[in-house]
Motif scaffolding. Structure first.
Motif, mmCIF file in Angstrom:
data_model
loop_
_atom_site.group_PDB
_atom_site.id
_atom_site.type_symbol
_atom_site.label_atom_id
_atom_site.label_comp_id
_atom_site.label_asym_id
_atom_site.label_seq_id
_atom_site.Cartn_x
_atom_site.Cartn_y
_atom_site.Cartn_z
ATOM 1 N N ALA A 1 0.839 -1.204 0.000
ATOM 2 C CA ALA A 1 0.000 0.000 0.000
ATOM 3 C C ALA A 1 0.875 1.254 0.000
ATOM 4 O O ALA A 1 0.549 2.260 -0.632
ATOM 5 N N ARG A 2 2.003 1.184 0.708
ATOM 6 C CA ARG A 2 2.941 2.318 0.749
ATOM 7 C C ARG A 2 3.506 2.620 -0.642
ATOM 8 O O ARG A 2 3.683 3.778 -1.014
ATOM 9 N N LEU A 3 3.769 1.553 -1.422
ATOM 10 C CA LEU A 3 4.231 1.744 -2.804
ATOM 11 C C LEU A 3 3.175 2.479 -3.623
ATOM 12 O O LEU A 3 3.488 3.335 -4.444
ATOM 13 N N ILE A 4 1.900 2.117 -3.396
ATOM 14 C CA ILE A 4 0.791 2.784 -4.095
ATOM 15 C C ILE A 4 0.749 4.264 -3.704
ATOM 16 O O ILE A 4 0.541 5.139 -4.543
ATOM 17 N N PHE B 1 -6.308 5.041 -6.472
ATOM 18 C CA PHE B 1 -5.306 3.973 -6.382
ATOM 19 C C PHE B 1 -5.222 3.419 -4.966
ATOM 20 O O PHE B 1 -4.894 2.249 -4.761
ATOM 21 N N GLY B 2 -5.528 4.255 -3.970
ATOM 22 C CA GLY B 2 -5.556 3.774 -2.583
ATOM 23 C C GLY B 2 -6.662 2.763 -2.350
ATOM 24 O O GLY B 2 -6.547 1.881 -1.495
ATOM 25 N N ALA C 1 2.465 -2.862 -7.804
ATOM 26 C CA ALA C 1 1.919 -2.918 -6.442
ATOM 27 C C ALA C 1 0.512 -3.496 -6.439
ATOM 28 O O ALA C 1 0.142 -4.258 -5.532
ATOM 29 N N SER C 2 -0.292 -3.160 -7.455
ATOM 30 C CA SER C 2 -1.661 -3.692 -7.547
ATOM 31 C C SER C 2 -1.652 -5.209 -7.739
ATOM 32 O O SER C 2 -2.470 -5.926 -7.158
#
Length: 334
Positions: free
Chosen positions: A14-17, A40-41, A189-190
């Protein structure tokens, strides 16, 4: 172990997003930046819900929709106000934009409650044709409302969402990413979030039985917090930088997006991937706490000023709601 390991693994993903969306948001204003962060979050939330739908955990999916809105309006906003308030005595933001977000959120909550109210007057044992039509009709109306909300936010009235502060104090000293690198990070990340979500949902039922947690409690607290880690982290980071406009835009914008976009998309997708179509028939406790969160969020955010004690109040109410769902008699494991 599998459940909690997968939950922890989703947080750095999630941090990468967050990093990817922040890099894209530096090229836009607060309104579009908040929308990008929220969109995106919400990707991990949507992925977790789709995996749970495929597995037939309908109560968990419904609970995660309400839980995600509660987590954004109360937990993420509360922690952001608290940590920002410790660093700055009083923080100011665009009160008009906050009130607009609040009114949209109230309308969204009413829309989500319509199929539930219809469900109350029918036999709970059999879903008749009229109920299916109301459910599908509500999904399409919510998507239309979301499309119009985007037109209002991005095209006709972007000036309504302008920051009250000048930007000179927000110079980014770190090196800017290219658009390709930011988009590549988001896609990677997704995909990682989808893989971890599969493991998380697979271990959810066993974890619930072992720890005495119901499917509803797992959905409304654990999946909501884990799935919303990206936008929550971003909202808190913006508050620490004294950019409360972006914090409000992320937290409230994400809640609106869950109600008007994620919920109807799950209803429509369930027709193709789930054992049966998902119904937006929430329990009385879920609808009651949703309206409570929306009303409290509206009152707290409406004046355009924030301090650390506002944050404490929001977190306390969220903790009490989580406690309610843990001990709720109707939500005990089978």
């Amino acid at each position: 172990m599998l459940f909690f390991s997968a939950a922890l693994a989703i947080i750095p993903i999630a941090r990468l997003i967050v990093l990817g969306t922040e890099q894209l948001a530096t090229r836009t204003g607060d309104a579009i930046g908040g929308l990008l962060n929220a969109t995106f979050g919400n990707a991990p939330e949507l992925i977790i819900a789709l995996v749970a739908l495929k597995a037939g955990y309908f109560d968990m999916v419904r609970a995660s929709i309400i839980g995600a809105i509660l987590a954004n309006l109360m937990l993420a906003s509360g922690v952001a106000f608290f940590l920002g308030g410790i660093r700055f005595h009083t923080q100011e933001y665009n009160a008009g934009a906050a009130r607009l977000y609040s009114s949209m959120m109230l309308i969204s909550a009413v829309s989500l409650a319509v199929p539930s109210a219809f469900n109350r007057f029918l036999s709970p044992d059999a879903t008749i044709r009229a109920e299916k039509v109301v459910n599908l009709g509500t999904a399409f109306v919510l998507l239309a409302a979301y499309a119009l909300y985007l037109v209002f936010l991005l095209k006709t009235h972007p000036d309504f969402f302008k920051s009250v502060k000048s930007k000179e104090s927000e110079e980014h000293h770190s090196k800017r990413w290219s658009v390709g690198r930011a988009l590549g990070t988001l896609v990677a990340a997704s995909l990682l979030a989808a893989w971890m979500s599969e493991i998380l949902v697979g271990a959810a039922e066993g974890t619930g039985k072992a720890l005495g947690m119901s499917e509803v409690f797992i959905g409304i607290v654990f999946l909501a917090i884990v799935g919303g880690a990206a936008e929550s982290g971003s909202a808190v980071a913006m508050a620490r930088k004294n950019n409360l406009d972006l914090t409000i835009g992320i937290a409230m914008g994400s809640s609106i997006q869950i109600a008007l976009f994620v919920a109807p998309v799950l209803v429509l997708t369930s027709i193709f991937i789930a054992p049966q179509p998902l119904e937006l028939a929430f329990s009385r406790a879920e609808i009651g706490t949703l309206f409570l969160a929306v009303l409290i969020g509206s009152f707290v955010a409406g004046d355009g000023r924030s301090n650390w004690y506002k944050g404490v109040q929001l977190v306390i109410v969220y903790a009490m709601i989580a406690l309610l769902f843990y001990f709720l008699p109707g939500a005990t494991p089978h």
